[in-house]
Structure formats: C-alpha cells, structure tokens
Scaffold this motif. Structure first.
Motif, PDB file in Angstrom:
ATOM      1  N   ASP A  13     -42.576  28.462 122.749  1.00  0.00           N
ATOM      2  CA  ASP A  13     -42.093  27.084 122.860  1.00  0.00           C
ATOM      3  C   ASP A  13     -41.037  26.740 121.820  1.00  0.00           C
ATOM      4  N   SER A  14     -41.251  27.156 120.591  1.00  0.00           N
ATOM      5  CA  SER A  14     -40.301  26.787 119.538  1.00  0.00           C
ATOM      6  C   SER A  14     -40.413  27.731 118.344  1.00  0.00           C
ATOM      7  N   TRP A  15     -39.309  27.847 117.625  1.00  0.00           N
ATOM      8  CA  TRP A  15     -39.276  28.532 116.340  1.00  0.00           C
ATOM      9  C   TRP A  15     -38.362  27.748 115.413  1.00  0.00           C
ATOM     10  N   VAL A  16     -38.637  27.820 114.130  1.00  0.00           N
ATOM     11  CA  VAL A  16     -37.812  27.129 113.138  1.00  0.00           C
ATOM     12  C   VAL A  16     -37.074  28.118 112.245  1.00  0.00           C
ATOM     13  N   HIS A  17     -37.786  29.128 111.729  1.00  0.00           N
ATOM     14  CA  HIS A  17     -37.218  30.057 110.762  1.00  0.00           C
ATOM     15  C   HIS A  17     -37.130  31.461 111.351  1.00  0.00           C
ATOM     16  N   ILE A  18     -35.961  32.060 111.264  1.00  0.00           N
ATOM     17  CA  ILE A  18     -35.730  33.410 111.791  1.00  0.00           C
ATOM     18  C   ILE A  18     -34.885  34.190 110.787  1.00  0.00           C
ATOM     19  N   ALA A  19     -35.219  35.449 110.626  1.00  0.00           N
ATOM     20  CA  ALA A  19     -34.444  36.323 109.745  1.00  0.00           C
ATOM     21  C   ALA A  19     -33.951  37.528 110.536  1.00  0.00           C
ATOM     22  N   LEU A  20     -32.668  37.836 110.389  1.00  0.00           N
ATOM     23  CA  LEU A  20     -32.048  38.983 111.044  1.00  0.00           C
ATOM     24  C   LEU A  20     -31.638  40.003 110.000  1.00  0.00           C
ATOM     25  N   ARG A  21     -32.069  41.246 110.179  1.00  0.00           N
ATOM     26  CA  ARG A  21     -31.630  42.301 109.269  1.00  0.00           C
ATOM     27  C   ARG A  21     -30.279  42.842 109.725  1.00  0.00           C
ATOM     28  N   PRO A  22     -29.550  43.539 108.847  1.00  0.00           N
ATOM     29  CA  PRO A  22     -28.240  44.090 109.225  1.00  0.00           C
ATOM     30  C   PRO A  22     -28.348  45.029 110.420  1.00  0.00           C
ATOM     31  N   SER A  23     -27.452  44.840 111.379  1.00  0.00           N
ATOM     32  CA  SER A  23     -27.405  45.672 112.587  1.00  0.00           C
ATOM     33  C   SER A  23     -26.178  45.282 113.381  1.00  0.00           C
ATOM     34  N   GLY A  24     -25.864  46.082 114.384  1.00  0.00           N
ATOM     35  CA  GLY A  24     -24.774  45.726 115.268  1.00  0.00           C
ATOM     36  C   GLY A  24     -25.054  44.437 116.017  1.00  0.00           C
TER      37      GLY A  24
END
Length: 218
Positions: A182-193
């Motif tokens: 339904d929902s998200w607030v915080h997301i982290a992306l690691r280095p990648s293409g």
C-alpha cells in the motif's frame, strides 16, 4: 547532500560529463548542442503524431529536445517538431502530460527492478541500517510523509555522506505500488545500473515538471 531536486539539478548546477560514445545533438528549441544522453528523443509515429522515445529504440529519425518544460512548451507552441521533421506532424495537446506519466512510470519501474535484484531495501530501520553500512547511492523518501521521520533519515544520510543523492518527489502510494504494497516512506538504493537509470529519469522528470532547467553545456 546531493538531491534530485531543483537545488541540485537546475540549470548550470548540474554538469554532465560527455562520454566519448555520447554524441552531441541539437535541441530543436534552444538551438544548442548537448550530449545525447542529456536530451529527450521524439519520433514521428505511423499516425503522424509526435511520440516520446525514452528508451531510444523506436524507429525513425530522432528529434531532440532539452528536458525542460519551457523548451517543451516552446517546441509545441512554435511547431518546432514539424520544422525539424520537415513534414506535417501532429502534436497531442497533452504531450507534456504523456511525457510526465511515462517518466514517472520508468522511475517507479526502476525501483521495482532494483527490489527484485536485491539492490533496494524499504522501511525506516532497514534504510537506516543500509545508510550506516555505507551501501546507499540514492535515498528515496515519500514527499507526502511526515517531516519528522524524513528529517531523521535525511540527517543520518547527511552525516554519513554529505554528497549522497536524495529523492523526495514521489508519494507514499506511488512508492508502495512500485514495491508491491500500500505505501512506503523510506527507500535506499545501492549503486547499480538500475540506480543510475533511476537518477537520470528522475532528473528528467523534475525538468519536465519545470523544477529544473535544461542540461548545462560543457
């Protein structure tokens, strides 16, 4: 802290280094040359309508335009697509809205791909853990979430890496749908293409929305 917002990506503050394999193309609205990777490509479809080609794979002669709302509006108003194509073409009244929707979808699809590839975590505690471990390239937070929680994560990211890219342009519902809840607030992306693609497309989206300017010349 770097941010995919007007403060970071507007006008001359964002300079893209041109790769040897990145040819220059001329923006039909400004007349300036820019690296191809920093421009939007359009083609004329079989029905005569101008269509965005965000993947760069549609057949036909490319028409290149700076990802800037004022340049888009100028191209539509002054019939610059027809001049570039040297033919009568049709431009949908909602072309800019179509472009916004397509870029939004590409950004959110990239988050889904990153999750499936194991390059993304979501949630307050998991995002904190990845930030603390130095794994994060892009911090994504919902623009409509409470400032208290966003501020805490933002401060942690700033303390760990003042140059970390941050993104706060999507809603909790949009982020949730991208990741299957339904929902998200915080997301982290690691280095990648995938993360690189996300940054490019969010930068374009901000420019199309009039929050940032066209790419700076080198």
């Amino acid at each position: 802290m770097k941010s995919v917002s007007a403060s970071k990506y507007g006008g001359k503050k964002k300079v893209r280094k041109k790769r040897k394999s990145d040819p220059e193309r001329r923006c039909i609205a400004s007349g300036d040359l820019f690296p191809q990777s920093g421009l939007l490509r359009f083609v004329v479809g079989p029905d005569g309508f101008v269509v965005p080609d965000l993947s760069g794979k549609l057949p036909g002669r490319g028409i290149w335009l700076s990802p800037s709302r004022d340049m888009l509006e100028k191209a539509c108003k002054k019939q610059l697509f027809a001049r570039s194509a040297k033919a009568k073409v049709k431009v949908a009244d909602d072309l800019i809205d179509q472009l916004d929707a397509q870029l939004t979808k590409r950004c959110l699809d990239a988050l889904g791909l990153a999750k499936r590839a194991g390059h993304l975590v979501a949630g307050f505690e998991k995002t904190k853990a990845w930030l603390s471990s130095g794994k994060v390239k892009v911090l994504v937070q919902a623009v409509d979430a409470a400032e208290d929680g966003r501020g805490k994560i933002r401060a942690l990211a700033r303390a760990i890496d003042p140059d970390m890219l941050t993104n706060e342009i999507f809603t909790t519902q949009e982020l949730g749908q991208a990741l299957g809840r339904d929902s998200w607030v915080h997301i982290a992306l690691r280095p990648s293409g995938i993360a690189d693609r996300f940054v490019v497309d969010t930068t374009r989206l901000l420019a199309v929305r009039g929050i940032a300017g066209h790419p700076a010349k080198e």
